[in-house]
Design a protein around this motif. Structure first.
Motif, PDB file in Angstrom:
ATOM      1  N   ILE A  19      20.255 -51.604   8.526  1.00  0.00           N
ATOM      2  CA  ILE A  19      19.766 -51.429   9.891  1.00  0.00           C
ATOM      3  C   ILE A  19      20.849 -51.791  10.905  1.00  0.00           C
ATOM      4  O   ILE A  19      21.063 -51.081  11.886  1.00  0.00           O
ATOM      5  CB  ILE A  19      18.505 -52.304  10.143  1.00  0.00           C
ATOM      6  N   LEU A  20      21.554 -52.872  10.587  1.00  0.00           N
ATOM      7  CA  LEU A  20      22.543 -53.372  11.539  1.00  0.00           C
ATOM      8  C   LEU A  20      23.739 -52.431  11.683  1.00  0.00           C
ATOM      9  O   LEU A  20      24.300 -52.307  12.764  1.00  0.00           O
ATOM     10  CB  LEU A  20      23.031 -54.759  11.118  1.00  0.00           C
ATOM     11  N   GLU A  21      24.073 -51.804  10.571  1.00  0.00           N
ATOM     12  CA  GLU A  21      25.319 -51.027  10.584  1.00  0.00           C
ATOM     13  C   GLU A  21      25.333 -49.938  11.655  1.00  0.00           C
ATOM     14  O   GLU A  21      26.247 -49.905  12.480  1.00  0.00           O
ATOM     15  CB  GLU A  21      25.575 -50.441   9.205  1.00  0.00           C
ATOM     16  N   PRO A  22      24.325 -49.039  11.667  1.00  0.00           N
ATOM     17  CA  PRO A  22      24.364 -48.001  12.717  1.00  0.00           C
ATOM     18  C   PRO A  22      24.268 -48.574  14.129  1.00  0.00           C
ATOM     19  O   PRO A  22      24.919 -48.058  15.051  1.00  0.00           O
ATOM     20  CB  PRO A  22      23.145 -47.127  12.394  1.00  0.00           C
ATOM     21  N   ILE A  23      23.501 -49.644  14.262  1.00  0.00           N
ATOM     22  CA  ILE A  23      23.395 -50.243  15.602  1.00  0.00           C
ATOM     23  C   ILE A  23      24.754 -50.734  16.045  1.00  0.00           C
ATOM     24  O   ILE A  23      25.215 -50.426  17.156  1.00  0.00           O
ATOM     25  CB  ILE A  23      22.381 -51.415  15.592  1.00  0.00           C
ATOM     26  N   GLY A  24      25.403 -51.460  15.158  1.00  0.00           N
ATOM     27  CA  GLY A  24      26.730 -51.989  15.482  1.00  0.00           C
ATOM     28  C   GLY A  24      27.706 -50.881  15.785  1.00  0.00           C
ATOM     29  O   GLY A  24      28.466 -50.940  16.750  1.00  0.00           O
ATOM     30  N   ARG A  25      27.634 -49.850  14.955  1.00  0.00           N
ATOM     31  CA  ARG A  25      28.589 -48.757  15.139  1.00  0.00           C
ATOM     32  C   ARG A  25      28.395 -48.104  16.496  1.00  0.00           C
ATOM     33  O   ARG A  25      29.330 -47.874  17.258  1.00  0.00           O
ATOM     34  CB  ARG A  25      28.402 -47.728  14.026  1.00  0.00           C
ATOM     35  N   LEU A  27      26.918 -49.318  19.083  1.00  0.00           N
ATOM     36  CA  LEU A  27      27.242 -50.248  20.166  1.00  0.00           C
ATOM     37  C   LEU A  27      28.743 -50.227  20.444  1.00  0.00           C
ATOM     38  O   LEU A  27      29.179 -50.118  21.589  1.00  0.00           O
ATOM     39  CB  LEU A  27      26.782 -51.660  19.770  1.00  0.00           C
ATOM     40  N   GLY A  28      29.488 -50.290  19.359  1.00  0.00           N
ATOM     41  CA  GLY A  28      30.953 -50.259  19.491  1.00  0.00           C
ATOM     42  C   GLY A  28      31.415 -48.995  20.173  1.00  0.00           C
ATOM     43  O   GLY A  28      32.236 -49.019  21.092  1.00  0.00           O
ATOM     44  N   MET A  34      32.471 -46.467  27.376  1.00  0.00           N
ATOM     45  CA  MET A  34      32.434 -47.003  28.732  1.00  0.00           C
ATOM     46  C   MET A  34      33.824 -47.369  29.201  1.00  0.00           C
ATOM     47  O   MET A  34      34.240 -47.073  30.318  1.00  0.00           O
ATOM     48  CB  MET A  34      31.522 -48.244  28.784  1.00  0.00           C
ATOM     49  N   PHE A  35      34.550 -47.986  28.288  1.00  0.00           N
ATOM     50  CA  PHE A  35      35.905 -48.387  28.622  1.00  0.00           C
ATOM     51  C   PHE A  35      36.775 -47.175  28.925  1.00  0.00           C
ATOM     52  O   PHE A  35      37.506 -47.128  29.908  1.00  0.00           O
ATOM     53  CB  PHE A  35      36.481 -49.193  27.445  1.00  0.00           C
TER      54      PHE A  35
END
Lengths: 286, 374
Positions: A19-25, A27-28, A34-35
């Motif tokens: 679950i965390l992996e796609p969220i983290g990806r 987000l990054g 944005m940058f």
């Protein structure tokens, strides 16, 4: 801890990771976007600000179209836009007409110093424009190419030609000679062989390289700054005009830049898929 | 339908050469003084090791290479200076060379569209060829989706769909795996039977040439070594090269010195006690101490069941290949191998006596490699 517990623990960890992996990806990627896009966003914001608000960083402000009015109606911005289109478009058309046969020759024929010639073409891209600009300026003044469409289109070949030749050359090298010979045997003349069998095969690379070349030519600054005067103005140069001697109209510069960026963004979005596949396919194997 | 005639054809590549045409660099003749004639409807195999000029010959016929000297005719027409498209030939390339963006149907139609034939005619021609090469199911697919064997079928179909006077096949089977190769070989044979078109196949695989061709042309270093039916080149090789090239396993070629012992002549071999009697038909031409190369096929070496005059020698290697057995005997530095369909077994080291099939024992000049005939 028993083995069983360890097992369930580790599988639990795994599902959490899943679950965390796609969220983290994502987000990054969002952060990076944005940058990367922030200057663009800032530019668009500036375009809608009045000069008085220019130096604050509040995001809530009264948007104004004053800058647009000043740039689009007050100056001949559209003329510059059109002229830029002519110069960049013309440069790319000539590049395709001259560069594709050149790439074909470099891919198919063996002649003395072939690799040197190919490298020489590529090396045009290494040298900074500023290095050659002075002699070119002097020559252009002497032969009457200064401040002409033709002069600019010609000198833009330095930017557009190497890219196209190297990408398309890789494509030609991937096509078996026998395909051409088969078409010859089939009774096609050399130009029919070229247009019916080769062009469809190199099209992805050619289109991608041509569009990228167009973007480079569109953005070119040094050449038009030095080699054109009043008759021909590209929009990269025009944007400078809003820097007056007493004050800098950042709002107007922002409007000019925003509109200048539009064609590139549109082109890039249209050909995104094409661009990645087209460039990587030819380049890696070439 | 047409006959093909080559008269003293030479091909030489210049030192500086275009990349598109082949790899050889030497300033030598790739094809030297080649003349032959293919009859209408004949299936010719050009056979030779790589670099022998066989593909170059084919490319000259197709018009993809210039002819340095000599004349080439298809039917009565001199084709030296004719454009490839005007020669009325079909060429199936080694690497298939299909047009990837087009479907199989369009690939087949490509040639006829160039000739501005009507779509009806094109459809008719393809409907005839597709079942012949078993590609009816593939017509709507594009080449990248096809397997190697399928591509080659399409490639050959493309060459014959135009009804050429001369069909050229450039190593059509060399990129396929064993089973596919055999299958396609049979289909090419069947196809030729059906359309009866003068066909030339270039190959380095002697099995292919033997099974397909009516006549075989064997080439080496740009020169023709022998022209003949498969049986002729197998049974009656013109020289040592042909003898060694045709046949699997290859012919035993052993250098030997002939010794006169009383009334008989015997083959003797350096470093070996083996002695075999020279067949009587050679008696008039052999001399004592004459050096020859002896050639005998593995199937023509027999193991004597009763006492004979030859010296017993020990078996070096015994292999059972299922349908045949291979037995090798060490003769000096060389291995002499024999094959037999009989169900026999020999231990390594077991002594055997050898007999050579008299009619099929060939002699070659060790200097020139030419056959010594009676």
């Amino acid at each position: 801890m028993s083995n069983h517990q360890q097992l369930t623990d580790s599988s639990k960890n795994k599902s959490i990771l899943k679950i965390l992996e796609p969220i983290g990806r994502n987000l990054g990627l969002t952060l990076f976007a944005m940058f990367a896009l922030f200057p663009l966003v800032w530019m668009v914001i500036c375009a809608f600000k009045s000069d008085a608000q220019m130096y604050n960083t509040v995001f809530v402000f009264q948007p104004t179209l004053e800058n647009f009015r000043a740039v689009l109606i007050g100056t001949d911005y559209f003329k510059a836009f059109f002229q830029n289109l002519v110069v960049a478009g013309g440069a790319v058309i000539i590049t395709v007409i001259a560069g594709v046969p050149c790439a074909y020759a470099l891919a198919r024929y063996n002649f003395k110093k072939k690799e040197d010639v190919a490298f020489q073409i590529l090396s045009f891209k290494f040298a900074p424009e500023i290095m050659v600009i002075l002699p070119i300026f002097l020559i252009f003044q002497k032969v009457g190419l200064y401040d002409t469409f033709f002069g600019l289109i010609w000198v833009y070949q330095l930017i557009t030609m190497p890219l196209l030749i190297w990408v398309v050359r890789g494509y030609f090298e991937d096509i078996s000679v026998e395909v051409e010979q088969a078409a010859q045997l089939d009774g096609y003349t050399w130009y029919e062989v070229f247009f019916k069998t080769l062009v469809p095969l190199i099209k992805p690379g050619m289109v991608a390289a041509a569009l990228l070349a167009f973007i480079f030519a569109w953005n070119s600054f040094t050449f038009p700054l030095i080699l054109s005067g009043f008759k021909i103005q590209t929009i990269t140069i025009t944007a400078l005009r809003y820097i007056a001697s007493d004050t800098v109209h950042y709002g107007q510069v922002a409007v000019a830049s925003t509109i200048a960026v539009l064609p590139e963004v549109i082109v890039a979005l249209f050909i995104q898929k094409h661009l990645v596949r087209g460039l990587s396919f030819g380049a890696v194997k070439g | 339908m047409a006959q093909l005639i080559l008269k003293n054809v030479f091909k030489r590549y210049d030192g500086q050469k275009k990349k598109m045409f082949q790899k050889k660099k030497e300033n030598d003749f790739a094809v030297k003084d080649v003349s032959y004639e293919c009859k209408d409807g004949e299936f010719i195999g050009i056979l030779g090791p790589s670099g022998c000029g066989k593909s170059t010959s084919l490319r000259m016929m197709a018009g993809l290479e210039d002819i340095t000297a000599g004349e080439m005719y298809i039917g009565d027409v001199l084709i030296n200076d004719l454009q490839p498209k005007d020669r009325n030939i079909g060429l199936a390339f080694e690497d298939y060379a299909l047009y990837p963006p087009l479907t199989v149907y369009e690939n087949l139609a490509f040639n006829m569209r160039a000739k501005k034939k009507s779509e009806q005619e094109i459809k008719k021609a393809i409907d005839y060829v597709a079942p012949l090469m078993k590609i009816d199911d593939l017509l709507n697919m594009k080449p990248p989706a096809l397997s190697g064997g399928q591509k080659q079928r399409v490639n050959i179909a493309r060459a014959i769909v135009r009804r050429p006077g001369l069909l050229l096949l450039d190593e059509p089977l060399s990129h396929l795996d064993g089973k596919m190769r055999q299958q396609l070989r049979q289909e090419i044979k069947r196809m030729h039977h059906e359309i009866k078109c003068t066909t030339i196949i270039v190959t380095h695989d002697q099995m292919e040439a033997m099974s397909l061709a009516d006549r075989i042309i064997i080439m080496k270093d740009g020169e023709i070594q022998q022209i003949g039916t498969p049986l002729e080149v197998y049974d009656d090789p013109a020289n040592e090269f042909v003898a060694g090239f045709i046949g699997e396993p290859p012919m035993n070629l052993m250098s030997s010195t002939i010794e006169k012992q009383g009334q008989k002549f015997m083959f003797t071999f350096e470093g070996s006690l083996l002695q075999v009697e020279v067949p009587r038909r050679y008696n008039k031409i052999v001399k004592d101490q004459m050096k020859v190369t002896l050639g005998v096929r593995p199937v023509d070496v027999l193991i004597a069941k009763e006492e004979v005059s030859s010296t017993p020698v020990p078996v070096a290697v015994y292999e059972n290949l299922g349908d045949e057995r291979r037995i090798s005997v060490r003769v000096g530095e060389m291995l002499l191998s024999m094959t037999t369909p009989d169900d026999v077994y020999y231990e390594a080291g077991q002594k055997v006596q050898l007999i050579f099939h008299e009619e099929r024992t060939h002699l070659f000049d060790p200097e020139t490699g030419e056959r010594i005939r009676v």
